[in-house]
Design an enzyme around this catalytic site. Structure first.
Site, PDB file in Angstrom:
ATOM      1  N   GLU A 175     -13.570   0.762  11.769  1.00 55.33           N
ATOM      2  CA  GLU A 175     -14.784   0.307  11.093  1.00 55.33           C
ATOM      3  C   GLU A 175     -15.184  -1.089  11.595  1.00 55.33           C
ATOM      4  O   GLU A 175     -16.349  -1.467  11.533  1.00 55.33           O
ATOM      5  CB  GLU A 175     -14.523   0.312   9.582  1.00 55.33           C
ATOM      6  CG  GLU A 175     -15.692  -0.044   8.691  1.00 55.33           C
ATOM      7  CD  GLU A 175     -16.828   0.972   8.643  1.00 55.33           C
ATOM      8  OE1 GLU A 175     -16.633   2.127   9.060  1.00 55.33           O
ATOM      9  OE2 GLU A 175     -17.924   0.579   8.191  1.00 55.33           O
ATOM     10  N   LEU A 198      -0.322  -2.316   4.670  1.00 55.62           N
ATOM     11  CA  LEU A 198      -1.325  -1.243   4.549  1.00 55.62           C
ATOM     12  C   LEU A 198      -2.214  -1.415   3.320  1.00 55.62           C
ATOM     13  O   LEU A 198      -3.247  -0.742   3.223  1.00 55.62           O
ATOM     14  CB  LEU A 198      -0.613   0.122   4.453  1.00 55.62           C
ATOM     15  CG  LEU A 198       0.461   0.415   5.502  1.00 55.62           C
ATOM     16  CD1 LEU A 198       0.999   1.817   5.316  1.00 55.62           C
ATOM     17  CD2 LEU A 198      -0.087   0.243   6.895  1.00 55.62           C
ATOM     18  N   GLY A 249      -0.548   4.518  -1.391  1.00 58.36           N
ATOM     19  CA  GLY A 249      -1.735   5.101  -0.762  1.00 58.36           C
ATOM     20  C   GLY A 249      -1.379   6.261   0.164  1.00 58.36           C
ATOM     21  O   GLY A 249      -0.203   6.621   0.317  1.00 58.36           O
ATOM     22  N   ASP A 255      -1.478   6.517   3.545  1.00 61.53           N
ATOM     23  CA  ASP A 255      -0.629   6.154   4.688  1.00 61.53           C
ATOM     24  C   ASP A 255       0.724   5.615   4.236  1.00 61.53           C
ATOM     25  O   ASP A 255       1.755   5.930   4.840  1.00 61.53           O
ATOM     26  CB  ASP A 255      -1.317   5.075   5.542  1.00 61.53           C
ATOM     27  CG  ASP A 255      -2.530   5.603   6.279  1.00 61.53           C
ATOM     28  OD1 ASP A 255      -2.901   6.773   6.061  1.00 61.53           O
ATOM     29  OD2 ASP A 255      -3.118   4.841   7.078  1.00 61.53           O
ATOM     30  N   SER A 260      -8.886  -1.520  11.528  1.00 63.14           N
ATOM     31  CA  SER A 260      -9.707  -0.316  11.357  1.00 63.14           C
ATOM     32  C   SER A 260     -10.801  -0.191  12.414  1.00 63.14           C
ATOM     33  O   SER A 260     -11.418  -1.186  12.811  1.00 63.14           O
ATOM     34  CB  SER A 260     -10.367  -0.379   9.976  1.00 63.14           C
ATOM     35  OG  SER A 260     -11.404   0.558   9.882  1.00 63.14           O
ATOM     36  N   TYR A 305     -16.174  -4.612   3.832  1.00 60.90           N
ATOM     37  CA  TYR A 305     -14.812  -4.151   4.163  1.00 60.90           C
ATOM     38  C   TYR A 305     -14.482  -4.471   5.616  1.00 60.90           C
ATOM     39  O   TYR A 305     -13.428  -5.035   5.925  1.00 60.90           O
ATOM     40  CB  TYR A 305     -14.718  -2.637   3.917  1.00 60.90           C
ATOM     41  CG  TYR A 305     -13.502  -1.980   4.548  1.00 60.90           C
ATOM     42  CD1 TYR A 305     -12.252  -2.060   3.946  1.00 60.90           C
ATOM     43  CD2 TYR A 305     -13.615  -1.278   5.749  1.00 60.90           C
ATOM     44  CE1 TYR A 305     -11.129  -1.455   4.526  1.00 60.90           C
ATOM     45  CE2 TYR A 305     -12.507  -0.676   6.332  1.00 60.90           C
ATOM     46  CZ  TYR A 305     -11.268  -0.761   5.723  1.00 60.90           C
ATOM     47  OH  TYR A 305     -10.171  -0.165   6.300  1.00 60.90           O
ATOM     48  N   TYR A 340     -14.269  -9.394  -4.104  1.00 55.46           N
ATOM     49  CA  TYR A 340     -12.925  -8.843  -4.331  1.00 55.46           C
ATOM     50  C   TYR A 340     -12.348  -8.291  -3.018  1.00 55.46           C
ATOM     51  O   TYR A 340     -11.187  -8.511  -2.686  1.00 55.46           O
ATOM     52  CB  TYR A 340     -12.994  -7.735  -5.391  1.00 55.46           C
ATOM     53  CG  TYR A 340     -11.680  -7.038  -5.608  1.00 55.46           C
ATOM     54  CD1 TYR A 340     -10.679  -7.614  -6.394  1.00 55.46           C
ATOM     55  CD2 TYR A 340     -11.408  -5.802  -5.000  1.00 55.46           C
ATOM     56  CE1 TYR A 340      -9.459  -6.987  -6.575  1.00 55.46           C
ATOM     57  CE2 TYR A 340     -10.197  -5.169  -5.178  1.00 55.46           C
ATOM     58  CZ  TYR A 340      -9.228  -5.768  -5.967  1.00 55.46           C
ATOM     59  OH  TYR A 340      -8.010  -5.144  -6.129  1.00 55.46           O
ATOM     60  N   LEU A 343      -1.822  -8.086  -3.987  1.00 52.46           N
ATOM     61  CA  LEU A 343      -2.179  -8.898  -2.816  1.00 52.46           C
ATOM     62  C   LEU A 343      -2.916 -10.177  -3.188  1.00 52.46           C
ATOM     63  O   LEU A 343      -3.017 -11.092  -2.376  1.00 52.46           O
ATOM     64  CB  LEU A 343      -3.079  -8.090  -1.869  1.00 52.46           C
ATOM     65  CG  LEU A 343      -2.423  -6.988  -1.063  1.00 52.46           C
ATOM     66  CD1 LEU A 343      -3.458  -6.339  -0.177  1.00 52.46           C
ATOM     67  CD2 LEU A 343      -1.291  -7.538  -0.212  1.00 52.46           C
ATOM     68  N   GLY A 377       0.824  -1.222   0.000  1.00 49.07           N
ATOM     69  CA  GLY A 377       0.000   0.000   0.000  1.00 49.07           C
ATOM     70  C   GLY A 377       0.845   1.254   0.000  1.00 49.07           C
ATOM     71  O   GLY A 377       0.405   2.319   0.449  1.00 49.07           O
TER      72      GLY A 377
END
Ligand code: NAP
Ligand code: G4F
Length: 347
Positions: free
Chosen positions: A132, A85, A11, A13, A130, A153, A100, A64, A8
Site C-alpha cells: 500500500e 506485525l 491477527g 499473520d 506494505s 495507513y 490513531y 502499541l 499482532g
C-alpha cells in the site's frame, strides 16, 4: 531454543507465524490487547496452559500505544527475533481514524525500535511493511520503486519503513522490511474485501443474506496466500545481512474478478447479488498493485504455490464449511496436494 516476540499475534499473520515458529521449536511471546471479550480466537488451538512444562507460547497484555509495557516485555524476554506485525491495518478505517492510525501503525514501530536499541540486546527486527506504500506508483513495484502513499495507513507505514531503515543504518540494528503485497486466507479479517465476499457467499447460499454491498470494484491487487508469506518473514530474518524485500505473486486481478470467480465457483451469477454502497469507497484509492519479487526469489528461492484461482476456492470452501454447507471442496484438495505436511492446523 530461539525466542521470538510477536506483536499482532492475534491477527491473521501473527497467528500463522506463531504456529510456524512453534513448529520450528521456538519459544514464542506475544502481546494481546485487553478487551472485554476474548480476542484470541485465531490462536486458541495452539495455546497451552503456561504452567504446563511443555508450554512454549506465552501471552502478555500490551498495546502499541504504551511504550513502557512493551519495553518491559522486551527487557524481560530478551528475544532473538521480533516480528512487528501489530497495526491498525485497515485502509478505509485509517481515513476515519488518521491520528490513531499514525500513533499505532507509525509511532508504535518507533517505540519498539527504541526499546530494542536501548536494551543493547542483539535482537533482529522484522517490520511488516506494505505494498500500500506504493500507492500511485506505476506497477510492477519492486524495492527500487518510489513510495506514493494514498491513505493515512500507507503514510504511517512509510514512516515506519524509514524508521526501521534508519535504525539499521544509524545503530546497526538487524532491522528488515518485508514489503508484502495483499495476502489472504480463511483467517483473514472479516472486513477485508476477499473475506467479506467469501463470507457473504456462504450467507447467501444459507439464505441468511440477500445482497453483498461493496465499494470500488476496479482496483487491482496481487493476492497471495498468507501461510506462505509468514514463512518468508522468518526467512528474511535468517539471512546473513539485514535488507528489505518485496513479496508477492506477480499476478494481478481486480476486485471485480475476485467477486466473479468466487460466485462462479458456487454456480452463482455475481451481478444478481452484488450492490454498490458509496460508503465503502475511499477518498483516495490505490488502483494498481502487482509485485516484481525477483529479489526475494533470487535470495531465498521463494515462489508461491497458491495462485489467485486456488486462493479464491480455498477461502470459499472454508466459509462454506464454517456455515455447515460443505465438507471438502476443490480448494481443500489443492491445499492437501501442495502442503501434505502443513504446519498450520486449522482454518
Ligand atoms: P490483522 O489481521 O488486522 O492483525 C492486526 C494485529 O494487530 C491484531 O493482532 C491486532 O490485535 C493488533 N493490534 C492492532 N492495534 C493494536 C494496538 N494498538 N496494540 C497492540 N496490538 C494491536 O493484520 P494482518 O493481515 O495479520 O497483517 C499483519 C501486519 O502486516 C499488519 O501490520 C499489516 O498492516 C501488515 N500487512 C498486511 C498485509 C495483508 O495483506 N494481510 C499486507 C502487507 C502488510 P487485535 O486482535 O486485538 O485487534
Ligand atoms: O481488502 P482491502 O480492504 O485491502 P487493501 O486496502 O488492499 O489493504 C490490505 O492490503 C494491504 C497491502 O497492500 C495491507 F497493507 C493492508 O493492511 C490490508 O491488509 O481492499 C482491497 C480493495 C480496495 O481497493 C478497496 O477499495 O478492495 C476495494 N473494496 C471494494 N469494496 C473494498 C470493498 N474493500 C473493503 N475492505 N470493503 C469493501 O466493501
Amino acid at each position: 531454543m530461539k525466542r521470538a516476540f510477536v506483536t499482532g499475534i492475534t491477527g491473521q499473520d501473527g497467528s500463522y507465524l506463531t504456529e510456524f515458529l512453534l513448529s520450528k521449536d521456538y519459544e514464542v511471546h506475544g502481546i494481546i490487547r485487553r478487551a472485554s471479550t476474548f480476542n484470541t480466537g485465531r490462536i486458541d488451538h495452539i495455546y497451552v496452559d503456561p504452567h504446563e512444562p511443555n508450554a512454549r507460547l506465552f501471552l502478555h497484555y500490551g498495546d502499541l500505544s504504551d511504550s513502557e509495557q512493551t519495553s518491559n516485555i522486551l527487557y524481560n524476554i530478551k528475544p532473538d527475533e521480533v516480528y512487528h506485525l501489530a497495526a491498525q491495518s485497515h485502509v478505509k478505517v485509517s481515513f476515519n481514524m488518521p491520528e490513531y492510525t499514525g500513533n499505532v501503525t507509525g509511532l508504535g514501530t518507533v517505540r519498539l525500535l527504541e526499546s530494542i536499541r536501548r536494551s543493547g540486546n542483539e535482537t533482529k527486527f522484522y517490520q511488516a511493511s506494505s505494498s500500500e506504500m506504493f500507492g500511485r506508483t506505476a506497477s510492477p513495484q519492486n524495492e527500487e520503486s518510489a513510495f506514493s502513499p494514498t491513505s493515512p495507513y500507507a503514510v504511517a507505514k512509510v514512516y515506519a519503513y524509514w524508521m526501521a531503515k534508519n535504525y539499521r543504518l544509524g545503530y546497526g540494528l538487524f532491522a528488515c522490511n518485508g514489503i508484502l503485497f495483499n495476502h489472504e486466507s480463511p483467517r483473514r479479517g472479516e472486513i477485508f474485501v476477499t473475506r467479506k465476499i467469501t463470507m457473504a457467499i456462504a450467507s447467501i447460499i444459507a439464505k441468511k443474506q440477500q445482497y453483498l454491498y461493496l465499494g470500488n470494484l476496479e482496483p487491482k491487487r496481487d493476492w497471495g496466500f498468507a501461510p506462505e508469506y509468514v514463512e518468508v518473514m522468518w526467512k528474511i530474518l535468517q539471512q546473513e545481512t539485514a535488507d528489505d524485500y518485496v513479496v508477492g505473486t506477480g499476478e494481478q486481478h481486480s476486485v471485480r474478478e475476485f467477486v466473479d470467480q468466487a460466485f462462479s465457483y458456487v454456480g452463482l451469477k455475481w451481478d444478481q447479488y452484488v450492490r454498490t454502497d458509496p460508503k465503502y469507497f475511499r477518498p483516495t484509492e490505490t488502483e494498481d498493485l502487482v509485485a516484481d519479487s525477483r529479489k526475494i526469489k533470487k535470495t531465498i528461492g521463494w515462489a508461491p504455490k497458491i495462485r489467485f484461482s486456488e486462493l479464491v476456492k480455498i477461502m470459499v470452501d472454508a466459509d462454506l464449511r464454517r456455515a455447515g454447507l460443505a465438507t471438502i471442496g476443490e480448494g481443500d484438495e489443492f491445499l492437501r496436494k501442495q502442503f501434505p505436511n502443513r504446519w498450520w492446523k486449522t482454518d
